[in-house]
Scaffold this active site. Sequence first.
Site, mmCIF file in Angstrom:
data_model
loop_
_atom_site.group_PDB
_atom_site.id
_atom_site.type_symbol
_atom_site.label_atom_id
_atom_site.label_comp_id
_atom_site.label_asym_id
_atom_site.label_seq_id
_atom_site.Cartn_x
_atom_site.Cartn_y
_atom_site.Cartn_z
ATOM 1 N N LEU A 521 11.869 11.846 6.972
ATOM 2 C CA LEU A 521 12.222 12.129 5.719
ATOM 3 C C LEU A 521 11.232 11.377 4.736
ATOM 4 C CD1 LEU A 521 15.977 11.580 5.960
ATOM 5 C CD2 LEU A 521 14.794 13.705 6.040
ATOM 6 N N GLY A 522 10.673 10.540 4.960
ATOM 7 C CA GLY A 522 9.870 9.846 3.934
ATOM 8 C C GLY A 522 9.306 8.342 4.739
ATOM 9 N N GLY A 524 7.458 4.443 3.373
ATOM 10 C CA GLY A 524 7.092 3.572 2.010
ATOM 11 C C GLY A 524 7.175 2.348 2.445
ATOM 12 N N PHE A 526 8.774 -0.430 2.718
ATOM 13 C CA PHE A 526 9.371 -1.227 4.099
ATOM 14 C C PHE A 526 9.396 -0.691 5.190
ATOM 15 C CE2 PHE A 526 11.510 -2.848 -0.062
ATOM 16 C CZ PHE A 526 11.402 -4.104 0.238
ATOM 17 N N VAL A 529 11.456 6.413 7.111
ATOM 18 C CA VAL A 529 12.843 7.049 7.301
ATOM 19 C C VAL A 529 13.094 8.364 7.961
ATOM 20 C CG1 VAL A 529 15.034 7.506 5.900
ATOM 21 C CG2 VAL A 529 13.295 5.979 4.781
ATOM 22 N N ASP A 640 13.948 -1.396 -7.250
ATOM 23 C CA ASP A 640 13.190 -0.204 -7.187
ATOM 24 C C ASP A 640 13.978 1.068 -7.483
ATOM 25 O OD1 ASP A 640 10.910 1.338 -6.904
ATOM 26 O OD2 ASP A 640 11.068 1.064 -4.646
#
Length: 832
Positions: A521-522, A524, A526, A529, A640
């Site tokens: 899904l994404g 980043g 960290f 996902v 964030d």
Amino acid sequence: MCKTKLFILLVVFILFYVQFCTSNDTISLNKSLKDGDLLVSSGKLFALGFFSPGNNSNNRYVGIWYYNIPELTVVWVANRENPVNDTYGVLSIDPTGNLVILNRNTKIFSWKFNISSAQLLDSGNFVFFHDTKKEVVVWQSFDYPTNTILPDMKFGNDKKTGLNRSLTSWKSVNDPGSGEYVYKIEINGLVPQVFLYKNSNRIWRTGPWTGLGWSGVPGMRPGFIFSSKYVDNESEVSVTFTMKDSVISRLVLNESGMMSILNWQEGVNKWVQFWSAPEDSCDDYVHCGKFSTCNLYHLGEFECKCLVGYEPRENRSWYLRDGSQGCLRLKDENVCRNDEVFAKLSNVKVPDTYNARLNMSIGLQECEKLCLRNCSCSAYASANVSIGGIGCITWYGDLIDTREFTDGGQDLYIRVSASTLAQFSKNNSGYNMKRTIAIMTIFIAAILIALSFACCLVIRKRKRDKEDQFTSLNTLTKNLASYENSSRGNEMDGSEQVDVLIFDLSTIISSTDDFSDANKLGEGGFGSVYKGQLSNGQEIAVKRLSKNSGQGVEEFKNEVTLIARVQHRNLVRLLGCCVQRGEKMLIYEYLSNKGLDSFIFDKTKGSLLDWRKRFEIIVGIARGLSYLHHDSRVRIIHRDLKASNVLLDASMHPKISDFGTARIFGGDQIEANTNRVVGTYGYMSPEYAMEGHFSVKSDVFSFGVLLLEIITGRKNTTHNQDHSLNLVGNVWNSWNDDKAIDVVDPLLGDLYESSEVLRCIQIGLLCVQSYANERPMMSQVVFMLCNDTKLSNPGQPGFVYKSRNSSSLPYSSSASIGNSVNDISITAQHAR
Ligand SMILES: *[C@@H]1O[C@H](CO)[C@@H](O)[C@H](O)[C@H]1NC(C)=O
Ligand SMILES: *[C@@H]1O[C@H](CO)[C@@H](O)[C@H](O)[C@H]1NC(C)=O
Ligand SMILES: *[C@@H]1O[C@H](CO)[C@@H](O)[C@H](O)[C@H]1NC(C)=O
Ligand SMILES: *[C@@H]1O[C@H](CO)[C@@H](O)[C@H](O)[C@H]1NC(C)=O
Ligand SMILES: *[C@@H]1O[C@H](CO)[C@@H](O)[C@H](O)[C@H]1NC(C)=O
Ligand SMILES: *[C@@H]1O[C@H](CO)[C@@H](O)[C@H](O)[C@H]1NC(C)=O
Ligand SMILES: *[C@@H]1O[C@H](CO)[C@@H](O)[C@H](O)[C@H]1NC(C)=O
Ligand SMILES: *[C@@H]1O[C@H](CO)[C@@H](O)[C@H](O)[C@H]1NC(C)=O
Ligand SMILES: *[C@@H]1O[C@H](CO)[C@@H](O)[C@H](O)[C@H]1NC(C)=O
Ligand SMILES: *[C@@H]1O[C@H](CO)[C@@H](O)[C@H](O)[C@H]1NC(C)=O
Ligand SMILES: *[C@@H]1O[C@H](CO)[C@@H](O)[C@H](O)[C@H]1NC(C)=O
Ligand SMILES: *[C@@H]1O[C@H](CO)[C@@H](O)[C@H](O)[C@H]1NC(C)=O
């Protein structure tokens, strides 16, 4: 006909003008600069030419200023003592290679060099070259600053050439001549410090460099945008500050002796002060005499205090609140090889180092021994606090000009007799005590308390586990079936019985199809996902954290348990985690609708959200954030918040995602160890961006930006090449022109009540104010949104980046749960 000719003539003239009079950054033997002409650096950032300061229109000076900034801001003056008295001045290179300023052929000022050309650079530096090929730099204006330090400009001393780059204030705003204030690095003793002088009297001292910043300047810590570099070696001692991205910034010593860092805020076309010093009476040099500290943070008390083991020299003047006499060693105090110890004083600006020694090759423990060995050693401190403490500074004799801060500064260890320290510790718990029974007692008591507490917990836990039909963290039973039978409501943090599921890695692998790209899904800062589906059909979002989180497994589980208990209808639920084979994963509920960004910034989907819906979303986000800040058991700062981190459920209710990730990931640890700051451009508050300092008020700032985005349907973009204002600047200007209603998203049509929308805009502007303490708390924001009370007038919004070459930044897209990502998030390393 005539008009066309005129027009052509005009064009030709302009072309001629552009070709020969402007857009050139160099003067050479055959090309001089008349009053009225400008040298413009190639990127059109700085200009050099003749100017008149303030209201002083008689005198003309050659100076450098920002080309693009409407307010004339001079950063360097060539002939500060020798003005030209009319407008016939010329800057040129004479036949012998000297750069001269002439007035009707009379020499006003000259630099005696054998040069052939001089060029104005984009950094604001005016550089003289020996040869036409521009290879040998003979002289540069950066070596002779006037009252301003620009980014990447060295401030300090060249030990080889004896060149000292210092600042001297202007006489007044109308006269750039040398004023009474001087700011310079001094190396009296072995540890360099910066002093501010007024007419050759010291009025302020920064203290030595601690590795992170000046000991006495807690406000100037390195941050996301601001960083500084300190060099002290055989050839030089210097400090350089650097602005990341393209924030226009300068450090200036003004006519009244104030040092400040100012940033140009494009949205409001103003210089905004970021930091300034001296700040208060404790900054006055030796305000409290010898062997004392200055502390303004105890309201009503006298700011001067004697150090431990010292008493006022003059009881009478001390009583009358005059600390200038300072303090003396207590009469019966014997601190020479007589069981003396060190009292630790935290958050201080260390004493003047004129009588100090520096040894970079030993640590704090040897430093203590070194100090103990010599009876005249009165205190010691770490020379570089950046990694747990490196190096050793020892003081011999007087300790002067020490002050305390609430935050920042460093630790100072003061030599004191053991009996005095014990006496002192009885009355004051603020001091660290060593080798005393007291500490042992406390220690033992603490252990006893902890043990009994742990016993209680275990007993309670056992009891609960029996009744509990879910798996609990501590038992580590990996029983998914029980979870699948469960049905939980989304009440507000009601039940105590929240348990965190420990998912099995194999379950996660099968549910996400072995982390297949199709399920991604994404991605980043960290980690990535993934979408997953459990065997019972429930959909989950799996956040796979990048491997080196720096946190232990137990610590991680504890954080997850904590965050999982934070539940609210406007927060995405954290279901559990998975820690296995070096993997750490967070499992969230999955929401089918995408992030808020995919609605509000989309021309077609935006119309799905009418004003009523948008208002509900704003209130929902505010409630969720207020809960995180004020009502949940652990105060959580999101850090964030942005449109893509707000997910919409099937009935378009907003849910904040990704909160607590910084905590789970060990956010503080990240910043301490790898110097990474996480956040997203456009939503970052000035104090977070500049100093890396975050608080609930930084979240309020992000919320304000988000609110304005929801109302306008526009991104608070920072990439505006054409110098157009960004969203916040735009709204602020419209607000001041009473035209705020013009910024409302056209997709909303007329279907809203303008008073309500204006009220929301006003609340948004209150949230993005430049000064953190002027921004409301989230609880107040919720109240303001839901009640029709009177609102205060918003002040100037926080700064707005000027982007000229933003590509120099390391971008990484940010992950959020349950949607694709099209916002950029930043993970930057700061140089310390
Ligand atoms: C400035 O003028 C010099 C000579 O007149 C020329 O060589 C140089 O290209 C010019 N620079 C710019 C930026 O126009
Ligand atoms: C400057 O002008 C003189 C003659 O006026 C010429 O000889 C010389 O080459 C020129 N120098 C440059 C650098 O253009
Ligand atoms: C400029 O302003 C100052 C006060 O700001 C005043 O004292 C001075 O006379 C003015 N000078 C001129 C030339 O107007
Ligand atoms: C300006 O200065 C020149 C020489 O530096 C002098 O001859 C002239 O008289 C001055 N003009 C005024 C108006 O003071
Ligand atoms: C200046 O430099 C030129 C070329 O490097 C050299 O020929 C000349 O002698 C120098 N003049 C002086 C006065 O140093
Ligand atoms: C520069 O500073 C150093 C040390 O503070 C001093 O010894 C030296 O004389 C100064 N040089 C000049 C040119 O003022
Ligand atoms: C302080 O220590 C850090 C970490 O070792 C180092 O990077 C930095 O250069 C040091 N600073 C000074 C001024 O010695
Ligand atoms: C001192 O540090 C500067 C800047 O890092 C460097 O350029 C210079 O070579 C160093 N000098 C010595 C003697 O190490
Ligand atoms: C100097 O700076 C301080 C702090 O920014 C400001 O309060 C003061 O007005 C300034 N003084 C002048 C003369 O500009
Ligand atoms: C100041 O007062 C304290 C107690 O109040 C006393 O012990 C001390 O001797 C006095 N010091 C002087 C210099 O008089
Ligand atoms: C620093 O301390 C070490 C160990 O005590 C010693 O060997 C060294 O000579 C000291 N260096 C200086 C500059 O005093
Ligand atoms: C203690 O340190 C001082 C100052 O550095 C020095 O003058 C003195 O000789 C030292 N005394 C001893 C006993 O080492």
